[in-house]
Design a protein around this motif. Structure first.
Motif, PDB file in Angstrom:
ATOM      1  N   SER A 152      15.425   3.133   9.472  1.00 18.41           N
ATOM      2  CA  SER A 152      14.523   3.063   8.319  1.00 18.41           C
ATOM      3  C   SER A 152      13.149   2.564   8.753  1.00 18.41           C
ATOM      4  O   SER A 152      12.983   1.976   9.824  1.00 18.41           O
ATOM      5  N   LEU A 204      10.066   0.153   7.571  1.00 21.90           N
ATOM      6  CA  LEU A 204       9.717  -0.963   6.697  1.00 21.90           C
ATOM      7  C   LEU A 204       8.254  -1.304   6.911  1.00 21.90           C
ATOM      8  O   LEU A 204       7.844  -1.624   8.029  1.00 21.90           O
ATOM      9  N   ARG A 245       5.275  -3.757   5.496  1.00 24.01           N
ATOM     10  CA  ARG A 245       4.872  -4.910   4.684  1.00 24.01           C
ATOM     11  C   ARG A 245       3.361  -5.017   4.774  1.00 24.01           C
ATOM     12  O   ARG A 245       2.804  -5.044   5.863  1.00 24.01           O
ATOM     13  N   VAL A 273       5.824  -4.131  -0.283  1.00 19.80           N
ATOM     14  CA  VAL A 273       6.869  -3.698   0.637  1.00 19.80           C
ATOM     15  C   VAL A 273       7.152  -2.225   0.374  1.00 19.80           C
ATOM     16  O   VAL A 273       7.260  -1.804  -0.777  1.00 19.80           O
ATOM     17  N   CYS A 274       7.251  -1.438   1.434  1.00 16.22           N
ATOM     18  CA  CYS A 274       7.716  -0.060   1.343  1.00 16.22           C
ATOM     19  C   CYS A 274       8.808   0.089   2.390  1.00 16.22           C
ATOM     20  O   CYS A 274       8.558  -0.075   3.581  1.00 16.22           O
ATOM     21  N   HIS A 275      10.017   0.361   1.933  1.00 12.25           N
ATOM     22  CA  HIS A 275      11.164   0.478   2.831  1.00 12.25           C
ATOM     23  C   HIS A 275      11.824   1.818   2.539  1.00 12.25           C
ATOM     24  O   HIS A 275      12.184   2.087   1.390  1.00 12.25           O
ATOM     25  N   SER A 276      11.976   2.653   3.563  1.00 15.38           N
ATOM     26  CA  SER A 276      12.466   4.007   3.309  1.00 15.38           C
ATOM     27  C   SER A 276      13.217   4.587   4.500  1.00 15.38           C
ATOM     28  O   SER A 276      13.067   4.141   5.629  1.00 15.38           O
ATOM     29  N   TYR A 335      13.278   6.081  -0.924  1.00 12.41           N
ATOM     30  CA  TYR A 335      12.713   4.747  -1.049  1.00 12.41           C
ATOM     31  C   TYR A 335      13.815   3.771  -1.439  1.00 12.41           C
ATOM     32  O   TYR A 335      14.513   3.968  -2.435  1.00 12.41           O
ATOM     33  N   ASP A 367      14.290  -2.310  -2.325  1.00  7.98           N
ATOM     34  CA  ASP A 367      13.424  -3.456  -2.043  1.00  7.98           C
ATOM     35  C   ASP A 367      11.950  -3.075  -1.947  1.00  7.98           C
ATOM     36  O   ASP A 367      11.089  -3.941  -1.792  1.00  7.98           O
ATOM     37  N   SER A 368      11.626  -1.787  -2.091  1.00 10.91           N
ATOM     38  CA  SER A 368      10.219  -1.358  -2.144  1.00 10.91           C
ATOM     39  C   SER A 368       9.604  -1.889  -3.432  1.00 10.91           C
ATOM     40  O   SER A 368      10.276  -1.992  -4.460  1.00 10.91           O
TER      41      SER A 368
END
Length: 96
Positions: free
Chosen positions: A52, A54, A56, A65-68, A77, A80-81
């Motif tokens: 993934s 991540l 920040r 935060v963008c976590h994908s 996505y 936690d985004s």
């Protein structure tokens, strides 16, 4: 083309546009550059990138935060985004 290959000396070797953040996110595929390394299937139209990604960062409203995961040309996505696309999966858009 959904993945742009960078040919400069930046820390990232590739870039894709993130609809959730409204900007590009980069990733590196060359080991030993002092930054994390991702695997990439080298398909700019239907990319898969692992693990993934991540990101920040922050803006006037505070930390973001963008976590994908990017799989088969789609970006998932994770919850936690902090943007409105959190928890959704969308097609990657073309890079201009």
């Amino acid at each position: 083309m959904k993945i742009l290959t960078l040919n400069d000396n930046s820390q990232f070797t590739h870039l894709f546009f993130c609809e959730g953040c409204g900007c590009g996110h980069g990733f590196n595929t060359i080991p030993n550059r002092g930054v994390p390394t991702w695997s990439y299937n080298n398909d700019s139209e239907s990319p898969t990138i692992q693990p993934s990604i991540l990101v920040r960062s922050g803006n006037a409203n505070g930390p973001t935060v963008c976590h994908s995961f990017v799989t088969a040309g789609r970006i998932q996505y994770l919850p936690d985004s902090t943007h409105p696309l959190a928890g959704q999966t969308v097609e990657l858009t073309d890079m201009d």
